[in-house]
Design a protein around this motif. Structure first.
Motif, PDB file in Angstrom:
ATOM      1  N   PRO A  53       0.834  -1.201   0.000  1.00  0.00           N
ATOM      2  CA  PRO A  53       0.000   0.000   0.000  1.00  0.00           C
ATOM      3  C   PRO A  53       0.871   1.256   0.000  1.00  0.00           C
ATOM      4  CG  PRO A  53       0.016  -0.999   2.180  1.00  0.00           C
ATOM      5  CD  PRO A  53       0.777  -1.918   1.273  1.00  0.00           C
ATOM      6  N   ALA A  54       0.268   2.373  -0.335  1.00  0.00           N
ATOM      7  CA  ALA A  54       0.982   3.651  -0.250  1.00  0.00           C
ATOM      8  C   ALA A  54       1.312   3.929   1.217  1.00  0.00           C
ATOM      9  CB  ALA A  54       0.102   4.771  -0.804  1.00  0.00           C
ATOM     10  N   ALA A  55       2.382   4.686   1.430  1.00  0.00           N
ATOM     11  CA  ALA A  55       2.740   5.064   2.801  1.00  0.00           C
ATOM     12  C   ALA A  55       1.585   5.861   3.406  1.00  0.00           C
ATOM     13  CB  ALA A  55       4.017   5.886   2.793  1.00  0.00           C
ATOM     14  N   PRO A  56       1.294   5.629   4.682  1.00  0.00           N
ATOM     15  CA  PRO A  56       0.180   6.346   5.298  1.00  0.00           C
ATOM     16  C   PRO A  56       0.469   7.841   5.440  1.00  0.00           C
ATOM     17  CG  PRO A  56       1.350   5.042   6.931  1.00  0.00           C
ATOM     18  CD  PRO A  56       1.948   4.713   5.607  1.00  0.00           C
ATOM     19  N   LYS A  57      -0.588   8.629   5.418  1.00  0.00           N
ATOM     20  CA  LYS A  57      -0.487  10.060   5.707  1.00  0.00           C
ATOM     21  C   LYS A  57      -0.682  10.197   7.218  1.00  0.00           C
ATOM     22  CE  LYS A  57      -0.832  11.615   1.300  1.00  0.00           C
ATOM     23  NZ  LYS A  57       0.266  11.083   0.574  1.00  0.00           N
ATOM     24  N   VAL A  58       0.151  11.044   7.831  1.00  0.00           N
ATOM     25  CA  VAL A  58       0.089  11.220   9.280  1.00  0.00           C
ATOM     26  C   VAL A  58      -0.094  12.705   9.583  1.00  0.00           C
ATOM     27  CG1 VAL A  58       1.285  10.847  11.477  1.00  0.00           C
ATOM     28  CG2 VAL A  58       1.659   9.258   9.573  1.00  0.00           C
ATOM     29  N   THR A  69      -3.352  10.498  14.242  1.00  0.00           N
ATOM     30  CA  THR A  69      -4.396  10.275  13.247  1.00  0.00           C
ATOM     31  C   THR A  69      -3.852  10.481  11.842  1.00  0.00           C
ATOM     32  OG1 THR A  69      -5.109  12.581  13.336  1.00  0.00           O
ATOM     33  CG2 THR A  69      -6.221  11.039  14.826  1.00  0.00           C
ATOM     34  N   GLY A  70      -4.576   9.954  10.883  1.00  0.00           N
ATOM     35  CA  GLY A  70      -4.183  10.126   9.487  1.00  0.00           C
ATOM     36  C   GLY A  70      -5.047   9.285   8.573  1.00  0.00           C
ATOM     37  N   THR A  71      -4.539   9.082   7.365  1.00  0.00           N
ATOM     38  CA  THR A  71      -5.257   8.280   6.378  1.00  0.00           C
ATOM     39  C   THR A  71      -4.316   7.256   5.760  1.00  0.00           C
ATOM     40  OG1 THR A  71      -4.796   9.893   4.633  1.00  0.00           O
ATOM     41  CG2 THR A  71      -6.892  10.133   5.802  1.00  0.00           C
ATOM     42  N   ALA A  72      -4.906   6.161   5.308  1.00  0.00           N
ATOM     43  CA  ALA A  72      -4.162   5.080   4.661  1.00  0.00           C
ATOM     44  C   ALA A  72      -5.157   4.233   3.871  1.00  0.00           C
ATOM     45  CB  ALA A  72      -3.430   4.218   5.688  1.00  0.00           C
ATOM     46  N   GLU A  73      -4.649   3.209   3.211  1.00  0.00           N
ATOM     47  CA  GLU A  73      -5.513   2.324   2.424  1.00  0.00           C
ATOM     48  C   GLU A  73      -6.641   1.788   3.295  1.00  0.00           C
ATOM     49  OE1 GLU A  73      -4.808  -2.078   0.732  1.00  0.00           O
ATOM     50  OE2 GLU A  73      -3.580  -0.574  -0.293  1.00  0.00           O
ATOM     51  N   SER A 123       3.971  -1.063   3.564  1.00  0.00           N
ATOM     52  CA  SER A 123       4.268   0.194   2.875  1.00  0.00           C
ATOM     53  C   SER A 123       5.650   0.706   3.273  1.00  0.00           C
ATOM     54  CB  SER A 123       3.233   1.256   3.259  1.00  0.00           C
ATOM     55  OG  SER A 123       3.447   1.707   4.598  1.00  0.00           O
ATOM     56  N   LYS A 124       6.076   1.749   2.581  1.00  0.00           N
ATOM     57  CA  LYS A 124       7.253   2.489   3.038  1.00  0.00           C
ATOM     58  C   LYS A 124       6.818   3.243   4.290  1.00  0.00           C
ATOM     59  CE  LYS A 124       9.506   2.996  -1.395  1.00  0.00           C
ATOM     60  NZ  LYS A 124      10.081   3.908  -2.385  1.00  0.00           N
ATOM     61  N   ALA A 125       7.792   3.593   5.104  1.00  0.00           N
ATOM     62  CA  ALA A 125       7.487   4.308   6.339  1.00  0.00           C
ATOM     63  C   ALA A 125       7.163   5.766   6.072  1.00  0.00           C
ATOM     64  CB  ALA A 125       8.679   4.230   7.294  1.00  0.00           C
ATOM     65  N   THR A 126       6.252   6.285   6.868  1.00  0.00           N
ATOM     66  CA  THR A 126       6.063   7.726   6.949  1.00  0.00           C
ATOM     67  C   THR A 126       6.742   8.122   8.244  1.00  0.00           C
ATOM     68  OG1 THR A 126       3.952   7.663   5.766  1.00  0.00           O
ATOM     69  CG2 THR A 126       4.381   9.603   7.154  1.00  0.00           C
ATOM     70  N   LYS A 127       7.767   8.928   8.127  1.00  0.00           N
ATOM     71  CA  LYS A 127       8.526   9.336   9.306  1.00  0.00           C
ATOM     72  C   LYS A 127       8.023  10.678   9.804  1.00  0.00           C
ATOM     73  CE  LYS A 127      12.538   6.640   7.988  1.00  0.00           C
ATOM     74  NZ  LYS A 127      12.457   5.594   8.943  1.00  0.00           N
ATOM     75  N   VAL A 128       7.825  10.747  11.118  1.00  0.00           N
ATOM     76  CA  VAL A 128       7.292  11.947  11.759  1.00  0.00           C
ATOM     77  C   VAL A 128       8.187  12.283  12.944  1.00  0.00           C
ATOM     78  CG1 VAL A 128       5.299  12.894  12.979  1.00  0.00           C
ATOM     79  CG2 VAL A 128       4.945  11.269  11.155  1.00  0.00           C
ATOM     80  N   THR A 129       8.494  13.556  13.091  1.00  0.00           N
ATOM     81  CA  THR A 129       9.232  14.011  14.268  1.00  0.00           C
ATOM     82  C   THR A 129       8.270  14.761  15.174  1.00  0.00           C
ATOM     83  OG1 THR A 129      11.267  14.198  12.986  1.00  0.00           O
ATOM     84  CG2 THR A 129      11.207  15.373  15.081  1.00  0.00           C
ATOM     85  N   VAL A 130       8.247  14.373  16.446  1.00  0.00           N
ATOM     86  CA  VAL A 130       7.350  15.006  17.402  1.00  0.00           C
ATOM     87  C   VAL A 130       7.761  16.471  17.554  1.00  0.00           C
ATOM     88  CG1 VAL A 130       6.496  14.976  19.778  1.00  0.00           C
ATOM     89  CG2 VAL A 130       6.958  12.828  18.589  1.00  0.00           C
ATOM     90  N   LYS A 131       6.777  17.364  17.404  1.00  0.00           N
ATOM     91  CA  LYS A 131       7.015  18.816  17.504  1.00  0.00           C
ATOM     92  C   LYS A 131       6.821  19.287  18.937  1.00  0.00           C
ATOM     93  CE  LYS A 131       7.448  19.257  13.046  1.00  0.00           C
ATOM     94  NZ  LYS A 131       8.735  19.345  12.467  1.00  0.00           N
TER      95      LYS A 131
END
Length: 131
Positions: A53-58, A69-73, A123-131
């Motif tokens: 699947p496509a990488a999830p949106k975060v 939260t986010g979106t994915a397949e 999927s490929k990873a969606t990387k997120v850095t905590v703000k």
């Protein structure tokens, strides 16, 4: 309906048939035809899903966030990691949204979110850095 054909190598019996991409779960019947034009009974094969699947949106993650939260397949499984540590797993709903309940993370923490489809493709990873 024929979707392709090929002639087998006379010494090895090997063949290759190029066909258009088929949807996972599609049944394909392979038949052999001899020199006299007689067909074999056929071998049924099912197309398997090998496409990740496509990488999830975060959505934005802050040091106060306890629900990522986010979106994915649709109907996929999403997993969130801190390094190699799995923090949470959730199922994407039929609208393509997900919520992962986690403990608040420190500012600067690197998180990775993956989606896995029903066929277990990652999927490929969606990387997120905590703000």
């Amino acid at each position: 309906k024929s979707i392709g054909n090929a002639k087998a190598n006379s010494s090895t019996g090997k063949y290759s048939i190029a066909i258009s991409k088929k949807k996972a779960g599609t049944k394909i019947v392979l038949k052999a035809r001899d020199a006299a034009g007689n067909y074999s009974s056929g071998k049924t094969m099912t197309v398997i899903d090998k496409t990740p699947p496509a990488a999830p949106k975060v959505n934005k993650v802050t040091s106060k966030t306890t629900k990522v939260t986010g979106t994915a397949e649709k109907n996929a499984t999403v997993k969130i990691y801190r390094g190699s540590t799995l923090l949470k797993t959730a199922t994407v709903n039929s609208k393509g949204s997900y919520t992962l309940a986690i403990k608040a993370q420190k500012k600067g923490t690197a998180l990775s979110v993956y989606a896995y489809d029903k066929a277990k493709n990652k999927s490929k990873a969606t990387k997120v850095t905590v703000k």
